[in-house]
Design an enzyme around this catalytic site. Sequence first.
Site, PDB file in Angstrom:
ATOM      1  N   ALA A  40       0.853  -1.210  -0.399  1.00 51.79           N
ATOM      2  CA  ALA A  40      -0.180  -0.030   0.393  1.00 51.79           C
ATOM      3  C   ALA A  40       0.757   1.232   0.253  1.00 51.79           C
ATOM      4  CB  ALA A  40      -1.052   0.028   1.292  1.00 51.79           C
ATOM      5  N   ASP A  55      -4.213  -2.327   3.826  1.00 52.04           N
ATOM      6  CA  ASP A  55      -4.121  -1.882   3.109  1.00 52.04           C
ATOM      7  C   ASP A  55      -5.180  -0.266   2.919  1.00 52.04           C
ATOM      8  OD1 ASP A  55      -3.680  -4.139   1.881  1.00 52.04           O
ATOM      9  OD2 ASP A  55      -2.780  -3.167   0.159  1.00 52.04           O
TER      10      ASP A  55
END
Length: 348
Positions: free
Chosen positions: A52, A238
């Site tokens: 991420a 994420d």
Amino acid sequence: MNREYDTVSLDDERGVLVAIDQTKLPNALEFLALSTPPDIRDAIRSLQIRGAPAIGVAAAFGYYLAARNAAVSGDALWEALREAKQTLASSRPTAVNLFWALERMERSAFSCPDRQNLIQRLKAEAVSIRDEDVASCRAIGGYGLTLLKDGDGILTHCNAGRLAAVRYGTALAPVYVGAERGARFKVYATETRPLMQGARLTAYELSAAGIDVTLICDNMASRVMRNGWVRAVITGCDRVAANGDVCNKIGTSALAVLAAHYSIPFYVCAPLSTVDLRTASGDEIPIEERDGGEVSEMWFQKPSAPAGVKIYNPSFDVTPHSLVSAIVTERGVLRAPYAESLRGAKHS
Ligand code: MRU
């Protein structure tokens, strides 16, 4: 792995984003040089660039490069930037850092009073996003260490190490910062089917850094916990929803359930750029579904499943906040009730 390389960086002289090609690891350390939003989008989609925070930084550099390399000015430049944002945003749906970084770049562009300085302004913003990632991950490492004792066994999933960010990673930041301070942890890395980020990336980067790492198959986690070898499960994330639900690599929620069963704390490490207060709960997070061939063919010389069998390949899952012992951010260790602690940290 040579620590002098960042996972993603800007080569401004050449007008390119330089990134480690993560699909080549652990067998070769190769670098990509990408200059256009479509090339960067494709690299993110194919997981050459992944994790991420790393995706967010790559998108920020991509947006800047779209402005820097544009052969147009005036309205055509604004059109090019709008298109760059759209292209980069279409790369993957789940990690919110991607959208966070692009929105920040766009805000920076819109708020530039002096159009002459737009390119410099965008470069400065992208570099800040990169620098903040490094600083946040280091701070996460320091706060995460307060939850651990020297010698602890830690189980982690997927790759939330330096390869998922710029330099330190999130879940592995306590391990790296701890190592700098003389602490020695034993890390259990799940291989992370179907894309094997744990085997290919976590085992690789920890071994290269001289950290004690043991690779296990995903279905061995319960055995390792029952053996008493795991003092904490630590994963990255994420997207954190406003209520503290966390979305991370598929299989994370199963580990959280197991950890609860064995009374092992389940910690999530994430910079505040991963916290999405606009998403009320995990139910609203878009879960990427990827090609079934990743399950049945990608790692096998011959297909491992009958031709044409139905395959379900979700890339992420949601762990309910009730199973999360703490969320470690650059502003400290957040505890339940997460709706309050996350909002407080985001706005402080
Ligand atoms: O599909 P990937 O490899 O991008 O998935 C990455 C993860 O799920 C990581 O755990 C996540 O990005 C954590 S961020 C350091």
